[in-house]
Design a protein around this motif. Sequence first.
Motif, PDB file in Angstrom:
ATOM      1  N   SER A 240      53.392  21.807  15.418  1.00  0.00           N
ATOM      2  CA  SER A 240      52.783  22.505  16.663  1.00  0.00           C
ATOM      3  C   SER A 240      52.869  21.702  17.953  1.00  0.00           C
ATOM      4  N   THR A 241      53.070  20.592  17.983  1.00  0.00           N
ATOM      5  CA  THR A 241      52.891  19.748  19.446  1.00  0.00           C
ATOM      6  C   THR A 241      54.356  20.120  20.150  1.00  0.00           C
ATOM      7  N   TYR A 242      55.183  20.721  19.470  1.00  0.00           N
ATOM      8  CA  TYR A 242      56.307  20.885  20.225  1.00  0.00           C
ATOM      9  C   TYR A 242      56.356  22.468  20.839  1.00  0.00           C
ATOM     10  N   ILE A 243      56.987  22.596  21.868  1.00  0.00           N
ATOM     11  CA  ILE A 243      57.161  24.043  22.405  1.00  0.00           C
ATOM     12  C   ILE A 243      58.251  24.587  22.076  1.00  0.00           C
ATOM     13  N   LEU A 244      58.049  25.963  21.435  1.00  0.00           N
ATOM     14  CA  LEU A 244      59.117  26.675  20.880  1.00  0.00           C
ATOM     15  C   LEU A 244      59.806  27.378  22.182  1.00  0.00           C
ATOM     16  N   ARG A 245      60.876  27.482  22.235  1.00  0.00           N
ATOM     17  CA  ARG A 245      61.888  28.260  23.458  1.00  0.00           C
ATOM     18  C   ARG A 245      63.019  28.969  22.670  1.00  0.00           C
ATOM     19  N   THR A 246      63.427  30.057  23.682  1.00  0.00           N
ATOM     20  CA  THR A 246      64.645  30.679  23.343  1.00  0.00           C
ATOM     21  C   THR A 246      65.708  29.563  23.394  1.00  0.00           C
ATOM     22  N   ALA A 247      67.013  30.187  23.105  1.00  0.00           N
ATOM     23  CA  ALA A 247      68.242  29.280  23.085  1.00  0.00           C
ATOM     24  C   ALA A 247      68.675  28.913  24.526  1.00  0.00           C
ATOM     25  N   GLY A 248      68.726  29.920  25.495  1.00  0.00           N
ATOM     26  CA  GLY A 248      68.743  29.704  26.779  1.00  0.00           C
ATOM     27  C   GLY A 248      67.849  28.610  27.176  1.00  0.00           C
ATOM     28  N   ASP A 249      66.474  28.988  27.280  1.00  0.00           N
ATOM     29  CA  ASP A 249      65.515  27.945  28.017  1.00  0.00           C
ATOM     30  C   ASP A 249      65.579  26.731  27.329  1.00  0.00           C
ATOM     31  N   THR A 250      65.896  26.462  25.983  1.00  0.00           N
ATOM     32  CA  THR A 250      66.207  25.294  25.495  1.00  0.00           C
ATOM     33  C   THR A 250      67.399  24.422  26.099  1.00  0.00           C
ATOM     34  N   ARG A 251      68.532  25.142  26.336  1.00  0.00           N
ATOM     35  CA  ARG A 251      69.673  24.493  26.983  1.00  0.00           C
ATOM     36  C   ARG A 251      69.308  23.932  28.174  1.00  0.00           C
ATOM     37  N   LYS A 252      68.637  24.718  29.179  1.00  0.00           N
ATOM     38  CA  LYS A 252      68.026  24.507  30.322  1.00  0.00           C
ATOM     39  C   LYS A 252      67.198  23.129  30.143  1.00  0.00           C
ATOM     40  N   VAL A 253      66.323  23.036  29.515  1.00  0.00           N
ATOM     41  CA  VAL A 253      65.383  21.802  29.317  1.00  0.00           C
ATOM     42  C   VAL A 253      66.213  20.547  28.765  1.00  0.00           C
ATOM     43  N   LEU A 254      67.262  20.812  27.798  1.00  0.00           N
ATOM     44  CA  LEU A 254      68.027  19.774  27.310  1.00  0.00           C
ATOM     45  C   LEU A 254      68.773  19.013  28.607  1.00  0.00           C
ATOM     46  N   ARG A 255      69.396  19.889  29.654  1.00  0.00           N
ATOM     47  CA  ARG A 255      69.871  19.638  30.785  1.00  0.00           C
ATOM     48  C   ARG A 255      69.193  18.598  31.569  1.00  0.00           C
ATOM     49  N   GLN A 256      67.902  19.123  31.766  1.00  0.00           N
ATOM     50  CA  GLN A 256      66.939  18.435  32.475  1.00  0.00           C
ATOM     51  C   GLN A 256      66.579  16.857  31.621  1.00  0.00           C
ATOM     52  N   LEU A 257      66.304  17.048  30.489  1.00  0.00           N
ATOM     53  CA  LEU A 257      66.056  15.593  29.692  1.00  0.00           C
ATOM     54  C   LEU A 257      67.394  14.716  29.936  1.00  0.00           C
ATOM     55  N   LYS A 258      68.520  15.264  29.807  1.00  0.00           N
ATOM     56  CA  LYS A 258      69.596  14.584  29.948  1.00  0.00           C
ATOM     57  C   LYS A 258      69.677  13.764  31.109  1.00  0.00           C
ATOM     58  N   THR A 259      69.298  14.629  32.199  1.00  0.00           N
ATOM     59  CA  THR A 259      69.214  13.866  33.726  1.00  0.00           C
ATOM     60  C   THR A 259      68.176  12.889  33.926  1.00  0.00           C
ATOM     61  N   ILE A 260      66.876  13.252  33.509  1.00  0.00           N
ATOM     62  CA  ILE A 260      65.801  12.074  33.318  1.00  0.00           C
ATOM     63  C   ILE A 260      66.236  10.985  32.650  1.00  0.00           C
ATOM     64  N   ALA A 261      66.703  11.113  31.477  1.00  0.00           N
ATOM     65  CA  ALA A 261      66.752  10.148  30.647  1.00  0.00           C
ATOM     66  C   ALA A 261      68.025   9.018  31.042  1.00  0.00           C
TER      67      ALA A 261
END
Length: 182
Positions: A120-141
Amino acid sequence: MTKLNYHKQNFFRNTYCVFKAVDFQSVKDKRPHFTSKSGSKYYYTNEGVYRVSAHWGRAATCRWRLQTDDSTTQNGAKVGFAKWTSFYKDNEVEKLYFIQKSEFTHTYEYFHKNEPAYNSTYILRTAGDTRKVLRQLKTIATETKWAKYIPHDDLEDLRNHYINGLITSNKTLPELRRSYNA
């Protein structure tokens, strides 16, 4: 909520699954039970399914990923095996996905909430929201120019603040920026 039971008649409709890479010897002398229009071959067993394919990720209405730590291919194709119990329902509207760092690729990837790794420490998201956050994470990393205008003494600390914030909260990047060193 009861888990759907997947089998050879329904696993290919709106499912998520992480296949484990296996050697080509697993299907060497077998005839495929099904070959898709794109050329992927499927071999059914009582425990699960072998898939030989040159494309992984999005497959028709499914999200299937291949978990591998090597690059054994044959004519560009790789073999994966998944137990029937490893398939989970997939859709675009429910919050089914969480993000964590993969122990195999060492990058951030999405996983289904019904997988054993979920807590439960992880936030659940829809598929679209997950794709958006993954793009942000890639940029940050992988990039540094995003940090240029954020006052900080330690880029790795700033990265960790953003990454952990995106994975474990619903905060936006501007909110995370405001909370850094607040």
